[in-house]
Design a protein around this motif. Structure first.
Motif, PDB file in Angstrom:
ATOM      1  N   PRO A  45       0.836  -1.117   0.198  1.00  0.00           N
ATOM      2  CA  PRO A  45      -0.186   0.091  -0.091  1.00  0.00           C
ATOM      3  C   PRO A  45       0.751   1.224  -0.065  1.00  0.00           C
ATOM      4  O   PRO A  45       0.642   2.236  -0.518  1.00  0.00           O
ATOM      5  CB  PRO A  45      -0.762  -0.081   1.390  1.00  0.00           C
ATOM      6  N   CYS A  48       2.281   1.917  -3.319  1.00  0.00           N
ATOM      7  CA  CYS A  48       1.506   2.300  -4.741  1.00  0.00           C
ATOM      8  C   CYS A  48       1.319   3.798  -4.289  1.00  0.00           C
ATOM      9  O   CYS A  48       0.977   4.510  -5.231  1.00  0.00           O
ATOM     10  CB  CYS A  48       0.285   1.520  -4.580  1.00  0.00           C
ATOM     11  N   LEU A  49       0.928   4.149  -2.855  1.00  0.00           N
ATOM     12  CA  LEU A  49       0.171   5.472  -2.490  1.00  0.00           C
ATOM     13  C   LEU A  49       1.071   6.404  -3.060  1.00  0.00           C
ATOM     14  O   LEU A  49       0.986   7.321  -3.315  1.00  0.00           O
ATOM     15  CB  LEU A  49      -0.242   5.565  -1.137  1.00  0.00           C
ATOM     16  N   ALA A  52       1.341   6.724  -6.710  1.00  0.00           N
ATOM     17  CA  ALA A  52       0.034   7.389  -7.146  1.00  0.00           C
ATOM     18  C   ALA A  52       0.318   8.813  -6.788  1.00  0.00           C
ATOM     19  O   ALA A  52      -0.108   9.818  -7.636  1.00  0.00           O
ATOM     20  CB  ALA A  52      -1.106   7.053  -6.370  1.00  0.00           C
ATOM     21  N   LEU A  53       0.966   9.251  -5.598  1.00  0.00           N
ATOM     22  CA  LEU A  53       1.062  10.586  -5.426  1.00  0.00           C
ATOM     23  C   LEU A  53       2.186  11.332  -6.210  1.00  0.00           C
ATOM     24  O   LEU A  53       1.900  12.322  -6.616  1.00  0.00           O
ATOM     25  CB  LEU A  53       1.650  10.735  -3.869  1.00  0.00           C
TER      26      LEU A  53
ATOM     27  N   VAL B  50      -4.448   3.264   7.210  1.00  0.00           N
ATOM     28  CA  VAL B  50      -4.066   3.296   5.677  1.00  0.00           C
ATOM     29  C   VAL B  50      -4.227   1.706   5.299  1.00  0.00           C
ATOM     30  O   VAL B  50      -4.621   1.617   4.040  1.00  0.00           O
ATOM     31  CB  VAL B  50      -2.384   3.838   5.689  1.00  0.00           C
ATOM     32  N   GLN B  51      -3.634   0.938   5.976  1.00  0.00           N
ATOM     33  CA  GLN B  51      -3.754  -0.614   5.291  1.00  0.00           C
ATOM     34  C   GLN B  51      -5.301  -0.815   5.165  1.00  0.00           C
ATOM     35  O   GLN B  51      -5.719  -1.602   4.059  1.00  0.00           O
ATOM     36  CB  GLN B  51      -3.190  -1.633   6.198  1.00  0.00           C
ATOM     37  N   VAL B  54      -6.913   1.107   2.278  1.00  0.00           N
ATOM     38  CA  VAL B  54      -6.424   0.469   0.940  1.00  0.00           C
ATOM     39  C   VAL B  54      -7.345  -0.821   0.781  1.00  0.00           C
ATOM     40  O   VAL B  54      -7.628  -1.277  -0.346  1.00  0.00           O
ATOM     41  CB  VAL B  54      -4.987   0.389   0.916  1.00  0.00           C
ATOM     42  N   MET B  61      -8.253   4.814  -2.658  1.00  0.00           N
ATOM     43  CA  MET B  61      -7.112   5.562  -2.095  1.00  0.00           C
ATOM     44  C   MET B  61      -6.116   5.830  -3.217  1.00  0.00           C
ATOM     45  O   MET B  61      -5.500   6.900  -2.953  1.00  0.00           O
ATOM     46  CB  MET B  61      -6.653   4.333  -1.472  1.00  0.00           C
ATOM     47  N   MET B  62      -6.097   5.075  -4.188  1.00  0.00           N
ATOM     48  CA  MET B  62      -5.127   5.284  -5.117  1.00  0.00           C
ATOM     49  C   MET B  62      -5.445   6.875  -5.851  1.00  0.00           C
ATOM     50  O   MET B  62      -4.692   7.724  -6.248  1.00  0.00           O
ATOM     51  CB  MET B  62      -5.010   4.249  -6.333  1.00  0.00           C
ATOM     52  N   ALA B  65      -4.723   9.787  -3.710  1.00  0.00           N
ATOM     53  CA  ALA B  65      -3.456   9.984  -3.694  1.00  0.00           C
ATOM     54  C   ALA B  65      -2.909  10.477  -4.743  1.00  0.00           C
ATOM     55  O   ALA B  65      -2.219  11.670  -4.929  1.00  0.00           O
ATOM     56  CB  ALA B  65      -2.532   8.617  -3.507  1.00  0.00           C
ATOM     57  N   VAL B  66      -3.588  10.100  -6.047  1.00  0.00           N
ATOM     58  CA  VAL B  66      -3.084  11.079  -7.294  1.00  0.00           C
ATOM     59  C   VAL B  66      -3.662  12.502  -7.411  1.00  0.00           C
ATOM     60  O   VAL B  66      -3.074  13.428  -7.734  1.00  0.00           O
ATOM     61  CB  VAL B  66      -3.882  10.277  -8.437  1.00  0.00           C
ATOM     62  N   VAL B  68      -4.076  14.240  -4.333  1.00  0.00           N
ATOM     63  CA  VAL B  68      -3.189  15.162  -3.509  1.00  0.00           C
ATOM     64  C   VAL B  68      -2.087  15.482  -4.107  1.00  0.00           C
ATOM     65  O   VAL B  68      -1.623  16.520  -3.946  1.00  0.00           O
ATOM     66  CB  VAL B  68      -3.061  14.301  -2.216  1.00  0.00           C
ATOM     67  N   GLY B  69      -1.607  14.624  -4.726  1.00  0.00           N
ATOM     68  CA  GLY B  69      -0.253  14.757  -5.749  1.00  0.00           C
ATOM     69  C   GLY B  69      -0.464  15.930  -6.691  1.00  0.00           C
ATOM     70  O   GLY B  69       0.277  16.793  -6.924  1.00  0.00           O
ATOM     71  N   TYR B  70      -1.664  15.973  -7.380  1.00  0.00           N
ATOM     72  CA  TYR B  70      -1.949  16.767  -8.031  1.00  0.00           C
ATOM     73  C   TYR B  70      -2.111  18.290  -7.691  1.00  0.00           C
ATOM     74  O   TYR B  70      -1.446  19.183  -8.234  1.00  0.00           O
ATOM     75  CB  TYR B  70      -3.504  16.522  -8.946  1.00  0.00           C
TER      76      TYR B  70
END
Lengths: 65, 153
Positions: A45, A48-49, A52-53, B50-51, B54, B61-62, B65-66, B68-70
């Motif tokens: 996890p 992958c997180l 993705a981040l 988190v576990q 997920v 969750m993915m 995360a994308v 948040v990164g964005y």
């Protein structure tokens, strides 16, 4: 009219017979791939997180330009 | 002379032992910091679960995360975000408007000649309630009061 309906039915049936197994196989493959992806995410996890981040961050950087 | 050498030796031994003690202290304090950091990270992880999250929603969750990164990448106030939001809003408005338009259309059809009696509405099959009945009765009244308008059509 009746003959054309019959023809249409036959064509549909043959199409179903031809495409049906391929569709079922494609569905099976898709389900397998999906399960594999989910297992991978559940096993790692954090990785992958973080990945993705990072992907989101890169997209954000590109979009900002 | 010998006494000077002895004192020098003693001094160097004292210095070495004090450095050793300092290194030991540094090592033990570093270990404590490491342990406390590890505990804190573990507690945060447990608190955030988190576990578990997920496990329950891997794709969600993915995507989160994308997202948040964005945002962290500075894409929030970009043209792409505007396009995505605009497109989403447009689609949502259309989806929200479709049932209303459909009901109005069915009401109009029913009012036009009872041809749409079998249409399914959002309220149920064959149910004549709400807007469609209103519009149907309205058009029926119009027919009764002014038959010339319907005859022409």
């Amino acid at each position: 009219m009746e003959a054309s309906t019959q023809n249409l039915e036959n064509a549909a049936r043959s199409l179903k017979e031809r495409v049906g197994p391929q569709l079922a196989q494609a569905r099976r493959r898709f389900t397998d791939a999906n399960e594999r992806v989910i297992d991978f995410i559940k096993e790692r996890p954090g990785t992958c997180l973080l990945g993705a981040l990072a992907v989101g961050w890169i997209i954000g950087r590109i979009a900002r330009r | 002379m010998e006494s000077m050498d002895a004192s020098r030796r003693n001094g160097s031994r004292d210095g070495a032992s004090s450095v050793g003690r300092a290194v030991d202290q540094l090592g033990s304090s570093a270990q404590q910091v490491w342990i406390s950091t590890r505990d804190a990270v573990g507690e945060i992880r447990e608190a955030m679960d988190v576990q578990g999250r997920v496990d329950r929603h891997p794709y969600g969750m993915m995507l989160a995360a994308v997202g948040v990164g964005y945002v962290l990448g500075g894409g929030l106030f970009s043209r792409l975000t505007g396009r995505i939001l605009g497109g989403g809003l447009r689609i949502a408005l259309r989806l929200a408007a479709v049932p209303f338009i459909r009901n109005e259309f069915i009401g109009m059809m029913q009012g036009a000649g009872g041809a749409g009696d079998d249409y399914e509405t959002d309220e149920g099959v064959g149910e004549s309630g709400g807007k469609e009945e209103e519009s149907a009765s309205r058009s029926r009244k119009t027919k009764q009061t002014n038959p010339t308008t319907t005859k022409g059509k």
